[in-house]
Enzyme design. Structure first.
Site, PDB file in Angstrom:
ATOM      1  N   LYS A   1      17.323 -59.739  -0.614  1.00 40.36           N
ATOM      2  CA  LYS A   1      18.329 -60.168   0.356  1.00 40.36           C
ATOM      3  C   LYS A   1      19.364 -59.048   0.557  1.00 40.36           C
ATOM      4  CE  LYS A   1      17.732 -65.072  -0.763  1.00 40.36           C
ATOM      5  NZ  LYS A   1      18.196 -66.271  -1.472  1.00 40.36           N
TER       6      LYS A   1
ATOM      7  N   GLN B   1      22.514 -68.441  -5.524  1.00 42.24           N
ATOM      8  CA  GLN B   1      21.056 -68.523  -5.684  1.00 42.24           C
ATOM      9  C   GLN B   1      20.695 -69.717  -6.563  1.00 42.24           C
ATOM     10  OE1 GLN B   1      18.814 -66.637  -4.077  1.00 42.24           O
ATOM     11  NE2 GLN B   1      17.076 -67.634  -5.057  1.00 42.24           N
TER      12      GLN B   1
ATOM     13  N   ASP C   1      23.791 -70.654   3.573  1.00 40.87           N
ATOM     14  CA  ASP C   1      22.564 -71.387   3.234  1.00 40.87           C
ATOM     15  C   ASP C   1      22.510 -72.748   3.939  1.00 40.87           C
ATOM     16  OD1 ASP C   1      20.718 -70.089   1.508  1.00 40.87           O
ATOM     17  OD2 ASP C   1      22.115 -70.271  -0.176  1.00 40.87           O
TER      18      ASP C   1
HETATM   19  N1  GUN Z   1      16.320 -70.663  -4.061  1.00 46.64           N
HETATM   20  C1  GUN Z   1      15.159 -70.851  -3.400  1.00 46.64           C
HETATM   21  N2  GUN Z   1      15.363 -70.792  -2.073  1.00 46.64           N
HETATM   22  C2  GUN Z   1      16.676 -70.556  -1.898  1.00 46.64           C
HETATM   23  C3  GUN Z   1      17.486 -70.388  -0.735  1.00 46.64           C
HETATM   24  O1  GUN Z   1      17.040 -70.453   0.423  1.00 46.64           O
HETATM   25  N3  GUN Z   1      18.797 -70.151  -0.966  1.00 46.64           N
HETATM   26  C4  GUN Z   1      19.313 -70.087  -2.205  1.00 46.64           C
HETATM   27  N4  GUN Z   1      20.616 -69.875  -2.334  1.00 46.64           N
HETATM   28  N5  GUN Z   1      18.596 -70.251  -3.302  1.00 46.64           N
HETATM   29  C5  GUN Z   1      17.280 -70.484  -3.137  1.00 46.64           C
END
Ligand code: GUN
Length: 287
Positions: free
Chosen positions: A54, A98, A121
């Site tokens: 990311k 996350q 998110d």
């Molecule tokens: N863990 C798995 N998918 C995601 C996501 O899209 N965002 C976040 N913050 N954590 C995740």
């Protein structure tokens, strides 16, 4: 018949170029650089890879990123204090915590603590509510990426029978909500399946578009797919043989009309939509 491949990596590259252009324009006009703060609690190797990817993607799009890595034994209150600091920092436009978080942390409290205008998110209840009501601020990254994959590959959802396998808060639930909304990107007839669904194969065989986010390697077999269907595989399962999707790709591709590979399908699109949301967040806060 062999399915044609829906290339998420190529489309993600194209959309990232669009975002980089939009970001450069935004920065030239405002003097501000969009900035994403990622919070990674503990040292789960899978999450470390996701967060690193990311951040790399942010850099290439002209978006700043910050990384916070509190230890695995962090208490909820400590994490809330960090979120509060990021909420107040005018340089930070987007906050990503996350998931999953370690067991001792109250995930719900943490996600509710993120300022909704920085919630890239779209996990905050206010943003989830806005999505349900059809007036989103941010779209959740994976479902939004899938909508882009469908529509930019000319797969129409209006009137289509879409079956979503999996009911998670991150993918299955918001995916179903978005697809059933009124409008060009939705208007689908949506069925959501899960671990208690009876006659699963019968239901999935009714799908014109089958979206699978169940977290079990090669769970969807060829017999579960209608000939010619569009199959979207959200799975990322580590197996002794390597990375596997939720779809038995080798066999299903002989039945489906179009299919996403793993890797190179949904994954790159998810990160791309995070970049889009970070730019949107910066716009909202710089208006
Ligand atoms: N863990 C798995 N998918 C995601 C996501 O899209 N965002 C976040 N913050 N954590 C995740």
């Amino acid at each position: 018949m062999t399915a044609s491949i829906i290339d998420g990596k190529a489309l993600a590259g194209q959309i990232r170029e669009e975002i980089a252009r939009d970001t450069a324009e935004f920065t030239a006009a405002t003097g501000a650089t969009p900035c994403l703060a990622a919070v990674l609690v503990g040292d789960d190797p899978g999450s470390q890879v996701y967060v690193r990817n990311k951040q790399k993607a942010c850099g290439r799009a002209g978006i700043d990123s910050q990384l916070y890595t509190p230890p695995a034994n962090t208490a909820t209150e400590e994490l809330l204090a960090l979120i509060d600091r990021l909420n107040r920092d005018p340089k930070v436009h987007g906050i990503l915590v996350q998931l999953p978080l370690p067991d001792q942390i109250d995930e719900r409290r943490v996600l509710e603590a993120v300022d909704p205008v920085k919630d890239v998110d779209a996990f905050h209840p206010e943003n989830v509510g806005r999505i349900v009501q059809g007036r989103p601020r941010f779209l959740p990254c994976t479902p939004h990426g899938i909508l882009q994959l469908l529509h930019r590959n000319d797969v129409a959802t209006a009137g289509a029978n879409v079956v979503v396998v999996g009911r998670s808060d991150i993918v299955g639930k918001p995916m179903a909500i978005l697809l059933m909304q009124r409008g060009a990107q939705g208007d689908a007839t949506v069925t959501v399946c899960h671990s208690r669904t009876r006659n699963l194969a019968e239901v999935t065989r009714g799908a014109d578009i089958l979206i699978v986010a169940i977290g079990r390697a090669k769970f969807i077999t060829a017999e579960m797919v209608k000939p010619g269907a569009v199959v979207i595989d959200v799975g990322m399962n580590r197996t002794p043989e390597g990375l596997a999707g939720d779809v038995d790709f080798e066999h299903v591709k002989e039945v489906a009309g179009r299919i996403t590979p793993v890797p190179g399908g949904v994954g790159p699109m998810t990160i791309t939509m995070l970049l889009r949301n970070t730019l949107t967040a910066a716009r909202l806060q710089t208006a």
